[in-house]
Design a protein around this motif. Structure first.
Motif, short mmCIF file in Angstrom:
data_model
loop_
_atom_site.label_atom_id
_atom_site.label_comp_id
_atom_site.label_asym_id
_atom_site.label_seq_id
_atom_site.Cartn_x
_atom_site.Cartn_y
_atom_site.Cartn_z
N ILE B 58 1.03 -1.25 0.08
CA ILE B 58 0.05 -0.05 0.09
C ILE B 58 1.08 1.28 0.03
CG2 ILE B 58 -1.64 1.27 1.48
CD1 ILE B 58 -2.83 -1.32 2.30
N PHE B 59 2.03 1.22 0.97
CA PHE B 59 2.95 2.25 0.78
C PHE B 59 3.45 2.55 -0.59
CE2 PHE B 59 3.45 2.58 5.55
CZ PHE B 59 3.40 4.00 5.59
N ALA B 60 3.87 1.47 -1.26
CA ALA B 60 4.47 1.73 -2.69
C ALA B 60 3.27 2.16 -3.72
CB ALA B 60 4.83 0.14 -2.88
N ILE B 61 1.96 1.77 -3.63
CA ILE B 61 1.31 2.38 -4.35
C ILE B 61 0.85 3.86 -4.30
CG2 ILE B 61 -1.43 2.11 -4.93
CD1 ILE B 61 -1.15 -0.89 -4.60
N ILE B 62 0.95 4.13 -2.77
CA ILE B 62 0.67 5.58 -2.60
C ILE B 62 1.97 6.56 -3.00
CG2 ILE B 62 1.01 7.19 -0.64
CD1 ILE B 62 -0.79 5.17 0.99
N SER B 63 3.10 5.76 -2.94
CA SER B 63 4.16 6.60 -3.43
C SER B 63 4.40 6.71 -5.07
CB SER B 63 5.64 5.69 -2.96
OG SER B 63 5.59 5.71 -1.66
N HIS B 64 3.41 6.03 -5.57
CA HIS B 64 3.58 6.31 -6.95
C HIS B 64 2.93 7.73 -7.28
CE1 HIS B 64 2.20 5.72 -11.36
NE2 HIS B 64 0.98 6.47 -11.01
N ASN B 65 2.13 8.15 -6.42
CA ASN B 65 1.80 9.60 -6.57
C ASN B 65 0.94 9.75 -7.65
OD1 ASN B 65 1.47 12.46 -6.86
ND2 ASN B 65 3.33 12.79 -6.04
N TRP B 66 -0.49 9.62 -7.23
CA TRP B 66 -1.66 10.05 -8.28
C TRP B 66 -1.87 11.38 -8.41
CZ3 TRP B 66 -2.92 5.18 -9.99
CH2 TRP B 66 -2.49 4.08 -9.42
N ASP B 67 -1.02 11.94 -9.22
CA ASP B 67 -1.29 13.46 -9.39
C ASP B 67 -2.42 13.95 -10.50
OD1 ASP B 67 0.24 13.01 -11.58
OD2 ASP B 67 1.93 14.10 -11.00
N ASP B 68 -2.63 12.84 -10.95
CA ASP B 68 -3.86 12.95 -12.11
C ASP B 68 -5.12 13.26 -11.37
OD1 ASP B 68 -1.95 12.54 -14.20
OD2 ASP B 68 -2.48 10.68 -14.53
N PHE B 69 -5.31 12.56 -10.27
CA PHE B 69 -6.44 12.83 -9.47
C PHE B 69 -6.71 14.41 -9.02
CE2 PHE B 69 -7.05 7.99 -8.20
CZ PHE B 69 -6.98 7.77 -9.54
N PRO B 70 -7.86 14.78 -8.94
CA PRO B 70 -7.87 16.32 -8.39
C PRO B 70 -7.50 16.23 -6.71
CG PRO B 70 -9.90 15.64 -8.76
CD PRO B 70 -9.06 14.57 -9.47
N LYS B 71 -7.17 17.32 -6.26
CA LYS B 71 -6.66 17.42 -4.82
C LYS B 71 -7.64 16.95 -3.88
CE LYS B 71 -3.25 20.53 -3.86
NZ LYS B 71 -2.86 22.15 -3.63
N HIS B 72 -8.90 17.39 -4.09
CA HIS B 72 -9.90 17.03 -2.98
C HIS B 72 -10.16 15.70 -3.01
CE1 HIS B 72 -12.28 17.92 -6.63
NE2 HIS B 72 -13.06 16.69 -6.37
N LEU B 73 -9.99 15.10 -4.24
CA LEU B 73 -10.30 13.31 -4.30
C LEU B 73 -9.14 12.75 -3.47
CD1 LEU B 73 -11.77 11.07 -5.17
CD2 LEU B 73 -10.66 11.07 -7.12
N ARG B 74 -7.68 13.28 -3.75
CA ARG B 74 -6.66 12.72 -3.10
C ARG B 74 -6.53 13.06 -1.51
NH1 ARG B 74 -1.82 15.14 -6.17
NH2 ARG B 74 -0.66 13.77 -4.89
N GLY B 75 -7.15 14.10 -1.15
CA GLY B 75 -7.48 14.38 0.32
C GLY B 75 -8.59 13.32 0.86
N VAL B 76 -9.65 13.05 0.20
CA VAL B 76 -10.49 11.92 0.73
C VAL B 76 -9.73 10.80 0.69
CG1 VAL B 76 -12.79 10.86 0.44
CG2 VAL B 76 -12.53 13.23 -0.12
#
Lengths: 180, 466
Positions: B58-76
């Motif tokens: 899970i840490f590795a998947i987070i580290s990928h950095n999903w910067d295509d998603f909007p900030k509020h979605l990443r916040g949730v």
């Protein structure tokens, strides 16, 4: 059993409150803070927990009050030059009477201080984009330093990064707009 | 053989109709435990490994950095790891509260997911490269897990992360690092270390032999403390190692008496530190002048030059050292069955400390007395290990004693203060002593082989007669 569930609920809320607090505080600073742009240079290391990032460096040596010493928290004042770029002007031990300042730990202090700029040093970036981003940042740092900057927002002593800009465009947009 | 016979006896007793019901129910539990104990342990280890690998993924998947998603979605999304882990933890506390597998796996998973949620927010808002602050928040939020579900599997990760507050601080000038020193947040490490102690004591506090959990925790703590001691105590290190040796000894005596040597990590660690220490100090006269030159590194007469943490930890070390001296004397006098060979060590160091100060303040050289006392201790300790090992047929202890005494003697060969004739005679005597040991061992071996031959012949004769 109900008391236990109630306690578990409190424990869960405390855990969830930490990311929530960081989000709300950051949104507050980003939405309501004073905006500044800063010259920067960057390169690419990896954080094992948080992924790739561009490590951003600034001109972080400033004049400071004489009573400040290594490890102290200081009020760092931001001022603007003739081109509109901001810079760290002074580290004070007393809170300034205006809002263009943020609180920062000093790595070293003796007449001048070296700032520990943790909150704006890292630009986390997708692993597929980091290599190009680093090339672009280094190219602009060397050849067109006035076209690369970081925009920050300061409010009530807090500082947050708004974005990293290349020629006035956020770096992710810039990467999307330019071909490989 | 004894164990097999006992088990066969227990089986017979269990099947016998004459055995009372109460005894049968106890035997039932014992037999079931024996049959399923290994499997249960395997399940716990698998669950811990599963939780840790899942978390790393899970840490590795987070580290990928999903910067295509909007900030509020990443916040949730940042809340998702903690929420999922809290769900499993809830299941543990209210649906599977007796299951060790659930407690260990869900506790460890929640520990990691707390870190994952904070990491994801930090990544989204491009903030906080301060790993210390990140670790501090993570550990504070995770501390209740250790006590709410009694989860031991997080302790290695918890103390490993707390090690961030042990790493030396780098000192800066305007441009360059200029040196390093004790971590200025060392006290935070101490708080987190203190936070796990009650849990460890609760695990140790049980009747009879210590189980897998205690042994695992003890191995981890013994290695952790041995390796990181110079960082945990930035002053009076020699005294702290001495305190650690005696401390490990008392811990082992209090909690691990019924266990075999490999199930007594504190004993193993103390023999390791003691052996390494004795050998290093045996060689010390060649490069430092005496066996207790280490006490001159931070002597009493320089205390006034120290300040801050160095002064504090030097004073604490001296107080701790005097405390173990007093305890050692008390245990010596009461004839409590404690090993005098371990308890003698603080007394010898105290004597050396007195000699060192006599020399410094009265300019009266008696260092050689301290050296000879130390040499006698090393010889006495080695011979003790040899004889104890011989008595109980514990070959690792015999080999330990042999290595200690032979290396000690080889170091003495390099002594320049001893005349060649004296040295020659001493070494020839040492050689004769080892040959003597060899002959004694050979006699024993011959006797045992003869006995085995007689036993085999007798059994064959009996079979022939039948």
């Amino acid at each position: 059993m109900n008391a236990k569930k109630f306690l578990f609920g409190i424990f869960a809320l405390i855990i969830l409150a930490v990311p929530a607090y960081i989000i709300f505080k950051s949104e507050d600073v980003l939405a309501g803070g004073n905006k500044h742009i800063l010259h920067t240079i960057g390169f690419d290391p990896v954080d094992k927990f948080r992924g790739h990032y561009l490590d951003l460096n600034y001109d972080d040596i400033v004049l400071c009050d004489e009573d400040l010493k290594k490890g102290d928290q200081a009020y760092v004042v931001l001022e603007k030059d003739s081109l509109g770029f901001s810079y760290f002007a002074f580290a004070e031990s007393e809170k300034p009477d205006h809002s263009d300042y943020f609180i920062c730990k000093l790595k070293y202090a003796q007449e001048k201080a070296r700032l520990d700029l943790n909150n704006i040093k890292r630009y986390y970036i997708n692993e597929d984009k980091v290599e190009r981003a680093e090339d672009i940042v280094q190219d602009y740092t060397r050849n067109r330093p006035n076209d690369i900057w970081v925009e920050v927002s300061v409010l009530d002593g807090e500082i947050r990064m708004v974005d990293l800009f290349i020629e006035g465009t956020p770096i992710l947009e810039f990467l999307d707009n330019t071909e490989e | 053989m004894i164990i097999e016979n006992t088990l066969a006896f227990v089986e017979r007793l269990h099947k016998s109709e004459d055995t009372p019901k109460t005894v049968k129910s106890i035997l039932d539990k014992f037999i079931n435990n024996r049959k399923t104990g290994g499997l249960k342990l395997f399940m716990i280890i698998c669950a811990i490994m599963g939780a840790s690998f899942m978390s790393a993924g899970i840490f590795a998947i987070i580290s990928h950095n999903w910067d295509d998603f909007p900030k509020h979605l990443r916040g949730v999304l940042s809340f998702v790891p903690a929420l999922v882990a809290l769900y499993f933890y809830y299941q543990t506390l209210f649906k599977h509260k007796e299951s060790i597998v659930w407690k260990e796996a869900s506790g460890l998973f929640l520990f990691f997911m707390i870190g994952a949620s904070i990491a994801m927010v930090a990544q989204t808002y491009q903030m906080d490269g301060d790993f210390k602050k990140f670790t501090l928040v993570w550990l504070v939020l995770s501390t209740p897990i250790i006590y709410v579900s009694r989860t031991s599997s997080i302790i290695p990760f918890y103390l490993g992360l707390a090690g961030v507050f042990l790493t030396p601080d780098i000192y800066w000038s305007y441009f360059f690092p200029t040196g390093y020193g004790p971590n200025e947040d060392l006290y935070i490490f101490w708080i987190f270390f203190a936070a796990v102690i009650p849990h460890v004591i609760m695990v140790f506090n049980k009747n009879g032999k210590q189980g897998v959990r205690s042994i695992f925790l003890s191995y981890y703590l013994a290695i952790y403390l041995t390796l990181s001691l110079p960082l945990i105590f930035p002053g009076g290190i020699a005294y702290w190692y001495l305190i650690l040796i005696v401390g490990f000894y008392f811990l082992s005596r209090k909690y691990f008496v019924g266990n075999s040597l490999r199930q007594r990590p504190f004993d193993l660690a103390l023999y390791f530190i003691l052996g390494a220490g004795l050998l290093t100090l045996s060689a010390a006269p060649e490069f430092a002048g005496s066996t207790y030159a280490f006490l001159e590194e931070e002597p009493l007469w320089r205390l006034e030059d120290y300040d801050g943490e160095k002064l504090l930890f030097n004073i604490l070390a001296l107080v701790g050292f005097l405390a173990i001296v007093v305890v050692s004397i008390l245990k010596f006098r009461k004839k409590t069955g404690y090993s005098k060979h371990i308890l003698a060590l603080p007394l010898i160091v105290l004597f050396q400390l007195i000699l060192l100060n006599v020399e410094h303040y009265l300019d009266f050289d008696m260092m050689w007395v301290g050296d000879w006392l130390f040499y006698l201790y090393v010889i006495g300790f080695s011979v003790h290990c040899l004889s104890e090992g011989g008595k109980n047929a514990r070959y690792p202890k015999i080999i330990y004693g042999l290595i200690l005494i032979s290396l000690f003697l080889w170091f003495r060969y390099a002594d320049t203060e001893m005349g060649f004739i004296m040295k020659g005679l001493t070494f020839m005597m040492a050689g004769a002593f080892f040959f003597l040991l060899n002959f004694i061992a050979k006699d024993d071996l011959d006797r045992i082989e003869e006995e085995m031959e007689v036993e085999t012949t007798t059994s064959n004769d009996e079979l022939d007669e039948r």
